[in-house]
Design an enzyme around this catalytic site. Structure first.
Site, PDB file in Angstrom:
ATOM      1  N   ASN A 212      13.182  -8.065  -4.683  1.00  0.00           N
ATOM      2  CA  ASN A 212      11.909  -7.417  -4.343  1.00  0.00           C
ATOM      3  C   ASN A 212      11.697  -6.199  -5.228  1.00  0.00           C
ATOM      4  O   ASN A 212      12.554  -5.310  -5.284  1.00  0.00           O
ATOM      5  CB  ASN A 212      11.920  -6.971  -2.875  1.00  0.00           C
ATOM      6  CG  ASN A 212      10.543  -6.550  -2.409  1.00  0.00           C
ATOM      7  OD1 ASN A 212       9.674  -7.397  -2.197  1.00  0.00           O
ATOM      8  ND2 ASN A 212      10.320  -5.258  -2.284  1.00  0.00           N
ATOM      9  N   GLU A 213      10.596  -6.186  -5.927  1.00  0.00           N
ATOM     10  CA  GLU A 213      10.206  -5.019  -6.734  1.00  0.00           C
ATOM     11  C   GLU A 213      11.389  -4.371  -7.446  1.00  0.00           C
ATOM     12  O   GLU A 213      11.723  -3.209  -7.195  1.00  0.00           O
ATOM     13  CB  GLU A 213       9.486  -3.997  -5.853  1.00  0.00           C
ATOM     14  CG  GLU A 213       8.140  -4.470  -5.370  1.00  0.00           C
ATOM     15  CD  GLU A 213       7.323  -3.385  -4.668  1.00  0.00           C
ATOM     16  OE1 GLU A 213       7.898  -2.359  -4.258  1.00  0.00           O
ATOM     17  OE2 GLU A 213       6.103  -3.581  -4.518  1.00  0.00           O
TER      18      GLU A 213
ATOM     19  N   CYS B 245      26.227   4.072 -13.960  1.00  0.00           N
ATOM     20  CA  CYS B 245      27.670   4.045 -13.647  1.00  0.00           C
ATOM     21  C   CYS B 245      28.474   3.674 -14.905  1.00  0.00           C
ATOM     22  O   CYS B 245      27.904   3.225 -15.895  1.00  0.00           O
ATOM     23  CB  CYS B 245      27.937   3.031 -12.529  1.00  0.00           C
ATOM     24  SG  CYS B 245      27.973   1.329 -13.112  1.00  0.00           S
TER      25      CYS B 245
ATOM     26  N   CYS C  77      27.714   0.221 -16.277  1.00  0.00           N
ATOM     27  CA  CYS C  77      26.422   0.115 -16.969  1.00  0.00           C
ATOM     28  C   CYS C  77      26.501   0.806 -18.335  1.00  0.00           C
ATOM     29  O   CYS C  77      25.923   0.324 -19.309  1.00  0.00           O
ATOM     30  CB  CYS C  77      25.297   0.702 -16.112  1.00  0.00           C
ATOM     31  SG  CYS C  77      24.924  -0.346 -14.680  1.00  0.00           S
TER      32      CYS C  77
ATOM     33  N   GLU D 222       1.559  -9.153  -2.647  1.00  0.00           N
ATOM     34  CA  GLU D 222       1.368  -8.252  -1.501  1.00  0.00           C
ATOM     35  C   GLU D 222       0.076  -7.482  -1.685  1.00  0.00           C
ATOM     36  O   GLU D 222      -0.288  -7.120  -2.813  1.00  0.00           O
ATOM     37  CB  GLU D 222       2.491  -7.206  -1.418  1.00  0.00           C
ATOM     38  CG  GLU D 222       3.856  -7.723  -1.114  1.00  0.00           C
ATOM     39  CD  GLU D 222       4.886  -6.587  -1.106  1.00  0.00           C
ATOM     40  OE1 GLU D 222       4.496  -5.411  -0.917  1.00  0.00           O
ATOM     41  OE2 GLU D 222       6.072  -6.884  -1.308  1.00  0.00           O
TER      42      GLU D 222
ATOM     43  N   TRP E  72       2.134   4.572   2.832  1.00  0.00           N
ATOM     44  CA  TRP E  72       2.745   5.556   1.919  1.00  0.00           C
ATOM     45  C   TRP E  72       1.698   6.324   1.110  1.00  0.00           C
ATOM     46  O   TRP E  72       2.045   7.203   0.346  1.00  0.00           O
ATOM     47  CB  TRP E  72       3.781   4.890   1.011  1.00  0.00           C
ATOM     48  CG  TRP E  72       3.336   3.617   0.354  1.00  0.00           C
ATOM     49  CD1 TRP E  72       3.549   2.351   0.810  1.00  0.00           C
ATOM     50  CD2 TRP E  72       2.597   3.478  -0.869  1.00  0.00           C
ATOM     51  NE1 TRP E  72       3.005   1.425  -0.047  1.00  0.00           N
ATOM     52  CE2 TRP E  72       2.420   2.095  -1.093  1.00  0.00           C
ATOM     53  CE3 TRP E  72       2.078   4.373  -1.804  1.00  0.00           C
ATOM     54  CZ2 TRP E  72       1.738   1.595  -2.204  1.00  0.00           C
ATOM     55  CZ3 TRP E  72       1.402   3.879  -2.916  1.00  0.00           C
ATOM     56  CH2 TRP E  72       1.241   2.502  -3.101  1.00  0.00           C
TER      57      TRP E  72
ATOM     58  N   GLU F 139       7.918   1.632   8.122  1.00  0.00           N
ATOM     59  CA  GLU F 139       6.700   0.879   7.819  1.00  0.00           C
ATOM     60  C   GLU F 139       5.962   0.427   9.075  1.00  0.00           C
ATOM     61  O   GLU F 139       5.125  -0.473   9.030  1.00  0.00           O
ATOM     62  CB  GLU F 139       7.029  -0.281   6.885  1.00  0.00           C
ATOM     63  CG  GLU F 139       7.390   0.277   5.509  1.00  0.00           C
ATOM     64  CD  GLU F 139       7.658  -0.752   4.433  1.00  0.00           C
ATOM     65  OE1 GLU F 139       8.124  -1.852   4.789  1.00  0.00           O
ATOM     66  OE2 GLU F 139       7.417  -0.438   3.251  1.00  0.00           O
ATOM     67  N   LYS F 140       6.274   1.088  10.192  1.00  0.00           N
ATOM     68  CA  LYS F 140       5.652   0.647  11.455  1.00  0.00           C
ATOM     69  C   LYS F 140       4.152   0.931  11.492  1.00  0.00           C
ATOM     70  O   LYS F 140       3.440   0.336  12.274  1.00  0.00           O
ATOM     71  CB  LYS F 140       6.360   1.261  12.659  1.00  0.00           C
ATOM     72  CG  LYS F 140       6.386   2.766  12.714  1.00  0.00           C
ATOM     73  CD  LYS F 140       7.163   3.209  13.961  1.00  0.00           C
ATOM     74  CE  LYS F 140       7.373   4.702  14.032  1.00  0.00           C
ATOM     75  NZ  LYS F 140       8.224   5.244  12.968  1.00  0.00           N
ATOM     76  N   PHE F 141       3.683   1.854  10.616  1.00  0.00           N
ATOM     77  CA  PHE F 141       2.234   2.107  10.599  1.00  0.00           C
ATOM     78  C   PHE F 141       1.548   1.549   9.355  1.00  0.00           C
ATOM     79  O   PHE F 141       0.440   1.920   9.027  1.00  0.00           O
ATOM     80  CB  PHE F 141       1.958   3.613  10.730  1.00  0.00           C
ATOM     81  CG  PHE F 141       2.411   4.174  12.052  1.00  0.00           C
ATOM     82  CD1 PHE F 141       2.014   3.578  13.250  1.00  0.00           C
ATOM     83  CD2 PHE F 141       3.261   5.268  12.109  1.00  0.00           C
ATOM     84  CE1 PHE F 141       2.444   4.073  14.475  1.00  0.00           C
ATOM     85  CE2 PHE F 141       3.690   5.775  13.328  1.00  0.00           C
ATOM     86  CZ  PHE F 141       3.286   5.175  14.515  1.00  0.00           C
ATOM     87  N   HIS F 142       2.263   0.689   8.640  1.00  0.00           N
ATOM     88  CA  HIS F 142       1.627   0.052   7.479  1.00  0.00           C
ATOM     89  C   HIS F 142       0.709  -1.061   7.968  1.00  0.00           C
ATOM     90  O   HIS F 142       1.061  -1.799   8.890  1.00  0.00           O
ATOM     91  CB  HIS F 142       2.709  -0.528   6.564  1.00  0.00           C
ATOM     92  CG  HIS F 142       2.201  -0.920   5.207  1.00  0.00           C
ATOM     93  ND1 HIS F 142       1.349  -1.976   5.016  1.00  0.00           N
ATOM     94  CD2 HIS F 142       2.410  -0.385   3.987  1.00  0.00           C
ATOM     95  CE1 HIS F 142       1.064  -2.077   3.726  1.00  0.00           C
ATOM     96  NE2 HIS F 142       1.698  -1.120   3.080  1.00  0.00           N
TER      97      HIS F 142
HETATM   98  C1  GLA Z   1       6.195  -2.666  -1.429  1.00  0.00           C
HETATM   99  C2  GLA Z   1       7.330  -3.519  -0.918  1.00  0.00           C
HETATM  100  C3  GLA Z   1       7.153  -3.938   0.515  1.00  0.00           C
HETATM  101  C4  GLA Z   1       6.571  -2.848   1.339  1.00  0.00           C
HETATM  102  C5  GLA Z   1       5.271  -2.424   0.741  1.00  0.00           C
HETATM  103  C6  GLA Z   1       4.508  -1.408   1.535  1.00  0.00           C
HETATM  104  O1  GLA Z   1       5.254  -3.329  -2.145  1.00  0.00           O
HETATM  105  O2  GLA Z   1       7.583  -4.634  -1.706  1.00  0.00           O
HETATM  106  O3  GLA Z   1       8.424  -4.328   1.002  1.00  0.00           O
HETATM  107  O4  GLA Z   1       7.465  -1.780   1.383  1.00  0.00           O
HETATM  108  O5  GLA Z   1       5.533  -1.862  -0.510  1.00  0.00           O
HETATM  109  O6  GLA Z   1       3.305  -1.072   0.915  1.00  0.00           O
HETATM  110 ZN    ZN Z   2      25.892   0.391 -12.715  1.00  0.00          ZN
END
Ligand code: GLA
Ligand code: ZN
Length: 676
Positions: free
Chosen positions: A163-164, A171, A174, A320, A328, A368-371
């Protein structure tokens, strides 16, 4: 010129599923204890919202392997079966974006080390070392188990790798890999010393072991080192991605793989990473305000959509987006009515074949409960946001025809991570205002306003098939870029360059013999000096009887064969060239010497557009805040007309009649495609 190899229609992302994917991040692992009620309700609600796909397992490592080697797939089996029973596509993730606590505790080498050489504690996400053999072994083991378990599963449609990807690790492991990367690239320390100009401040290396990644505690002034560290970090992600991919490609070769990107995230050269992806995908979070400011936001996000599409030169996934507030952002503003539909159609307009969200159901706890989510804490379909999502779902059902349709861009705008890295590092010029990304978007804006499709490519992609190529601030020339631009112009293309072009080579060494280095001949100019202006200060470009404001940068140009079209209006360089054009082979190369507000770019590109006969998505004058974008499959053209203003706007759409666009309306008009 036409693009010989570019198909007009691409196959759907998921073979045999010719629909726009609609869905998003789903975290049933947060609700395992309540599965009998919540999961069932989730399926009912998803179907009601016209959702046909859910992304699962993204941060589920702790649920999948709560203790070392003890896999628990039962819950995911149930989820996958449930998706299949409900006719949904699973975008199945590998869990490497975050890991269980036992792993960090037992094997601290998996934890990332920051530029101060301090190892992080367990926690957060994106907190792993990319070199750690142990982390690689563990990710490969779980990826193998996932692929073996679900390779035949009818729900499996796409692999969502990690993910992202982001950040970097400093380290010792690396560092060692960084040295290996440099050894392979330069062959000898002498070559490296020369490429990085290390005689400066006595920075020459006499042993490879002396080479360290940049750090505020140590070296930050060797620009070649900084650049190569960024390139190395990109290669680390490519390598890690390919490592994750190993078992997936072996066991499920038919399933497309992607990792979700973040638009113009500065830490990774996405063009390089995209070479490893089957399909590009990204997470888009525009901050809509409900005011005229949204026009600016729309332009920025259209640019990022076009960039993501251009990474693979084919339709992409909007992996997404928020169906409502984004937690955020400093102000978690709600989407005004119609805005959710508009942002979803905007992605489609620029080449997305999916509309996916973060997140399907709001969790009860943590950050992230208010996302924004499709399903709120309230828990039913009786919310405004749910109805907005369901409306998108209904509309997408009628848009199967768009799946795989291409974007027929004849204009390419160059946006290159290597250029950006070098510009960000400059000491000199106008340090706080180099603004590379913003500058590229300033040029993009004109095309957006006129509804002209644009590809956003880096400086080493093929330029074949384009009529117009624009490279704002092409400060650094990567190997091959100047030749490719030269050939493009020779063969009849039109090229536009600006101030701060062709100063340094690929390791950030200044060209000798005058700027713009190897582009001098193509542009027919020599840039002797550049003036940086104070904020608020200005000069002007005098062109075609008009005076246009010039700010920030004024390049002092000599013509070496180029025709002078415009000159500076004041100061000691008044009357000297500010806008030039050079005939080179069958084409033309323009040079804009100064930074100019949008009025100049508007007039300049309008003229060029007419001269080059560049087709617009809609043959109409678009009012402020409206764009038109085009997708085509060769038979049908899909013209998207998008109103990013909070007002009703009357549009004279030529043969399509007069159209009143409601606030934030997205209008899609179909027509037979002309020959292209
Ligand atoms: C990112 C992440 C998600 C979530 C969203 C919230 O894009 O990939 O897991 O945290 O932000 O905006
Ligand atoms: Zn490393």
């Amino acid at each position: 010129m036409s693009k010989p190899d570019k198909p007009l229609r691409f196959p759907p992302i998921v073979a045999g599923f010719p629909h726009v994917l609609h869905g998003g991040d789903y975290n049933p692992d947060q609700w395992i204890q309540w599965k009998d009620t919540i999961w069932k309700e989730d399926m009912r609600l998803a179907k009601l919202a016209g959702i046909n796909s859910l992304s699962v397992g993204i941060f589920a490592w702790a649920a999948l392997e709560p203790r070392e080697g003890e896999y628990h797939f039962e819950w995911l089996d149930e989820v996958m079966n449930m998706l299949a029973e409900n006719g949904m596509i699973a975008v199945l993730a590998t869990p490497s974006g975050a890991r269980p606590g036992w792993m960090s505790r037992k094997y601290p080498e998996v934890l990332r080390v920051n530029e101060y050489r301090r190892r992080n504690l367990h926690g957060g996400r994106h907190n792993h070392c990319l070199s750690s053999p142990l982390y690689r072994e563990k990710t490969q083991a779980i990826n193998t188990a996932l692929a073996e378990r679900y390779h035949n599963h009818p729900a499996l449609g796409v692999w969502h790798i990690s993910n992202e990807y982001s950040g970097e690790c400093h380290c010792p492991l690396c560092q060692e890999r960084f040295r290996d990367y440099l050894k392979e690239k330069y062959g000898s320390l002498e070559a490296l010393n020369e490429a990085w100009w290390t005689a400066f401040w006595s920075h020459s290396y006499s042993d490879w072991a002396e080479v360290e990644s940049p750090s505020p505690m140590g070296e930050t002034n060797t620009h070649g080192l900084n650049l190569d560290w960024k390139r190395f970090t990109t290669e680390q992600f490519v390598d890690f991605y390919l490592h994750e991919l190993g078992p997936l490609k072996r066991i499920t070769p038919h399933v497309p793989c992607t990792t979700n990107l973040m638009g113009t995230y500065p830490g990774i050269d996405y063009f390089r990473l995209a070479e490893a992806l089957d399909v590009a995908s990204w997470d888009s979070y525009p901050q809509w305000t409900g005011t005229e400011k949204d026009i600016e936001t729309a332009i920025q996000f259209s640019f990022k959509h076009d960039l993501t599409r251009s990474l693979k030169a084919k339709p992409f996934m909007l992996m997404e987006s928020s169906p409502s507030a984004t937690n955020w952002r400093p102000v978690a503003k709600l989407h005004r009515p119609n805005v959710h539909m508009l942002q979803s159609m905007q992605a489609l307009a620029h080449g997305a074949d999916t509309v996916q969200y973060f997140q399907f159901r709001k969790g009860r706890g943590a950050s992230e409960k208010f996302h924004g989510a499709v399903v709120d804490h309230q828990g039913t379909e009786n919310t405004r946001v749910f109805r907005d999502v369901a409306a998108v779902g209904r509309r997408l059902k009628g848009l199967d025809g768009i799946v795989g349709a291409s974007t027929p861009a004849k204009t390419a705008l160059i946006f290159d991570w290597h250029v950006r890295w070098a510009l960000d590092d400059i000491k000199g010029l106008l340090q706080s205002k180099n603004n590379y990304e913003q500058t590229v978007i300033e040029h993009y804006r004109v095309f957006w306003k006129q509804g002209i499709p644009v590809d956003v490519i880096d400086s080493v992609r093929s330029l074949e098939g384009y009529d117009l190529v624009i490279a704002p601030m092409l400060y650094l020339l990567r190997d091959g870029a100047a030749e490719s631009i030269g050939n493009f112009v020779k063969q009849g293309g039109t090229f536009v360059a600006t101030y701060v072009t062709g100063y340094v080579n690929q390791t950030d060494l200044c060209y000798q013999g005058g700027f713009p280095g190897p582009l001098k001949e193509v542009l027919g100019i020599w840039c002797e000096e550049i003036d940086a202006l104070y904020p608020g200060e200005s000069n002007s470009i005098e062109w075609q009887g008009k005076s246009y404001r010039a700010c920030d940068f004024c390049e002092l140009v000599h013509s070496r064969g180029a025709e002078v079209l415009g000159v500076y209006g004041s100061d000691f360089y008044a009357g000297r060239p500010a806008l030039t054009v050079n005939s080179y082979g069958k084409g033309k190369a323009y040079f804009i010497g100064a930074r100019t507000p949008v009025e100049f770019l508007d007039d300049f590109y309008r003229l060029l557009g007419k001269e080059k006969n560049i087709p617009r998505a809609l043959d109409a004058e678009l009012p402020e805040g409206i764009t038109a974008q085009l997708r085509t499959d060769g038979k049908t053209d899909y013209t998207f007309v998008l109103n990013f203003t909070p007002k009703t706007v009357r549009l004279d759409a030529g043969s399509r009649g007069i159209k009143d666009l409601a606030p934030y309306e997205a209008w899609i008009s179909e027509s037979p495609a002309p020959p292209r």
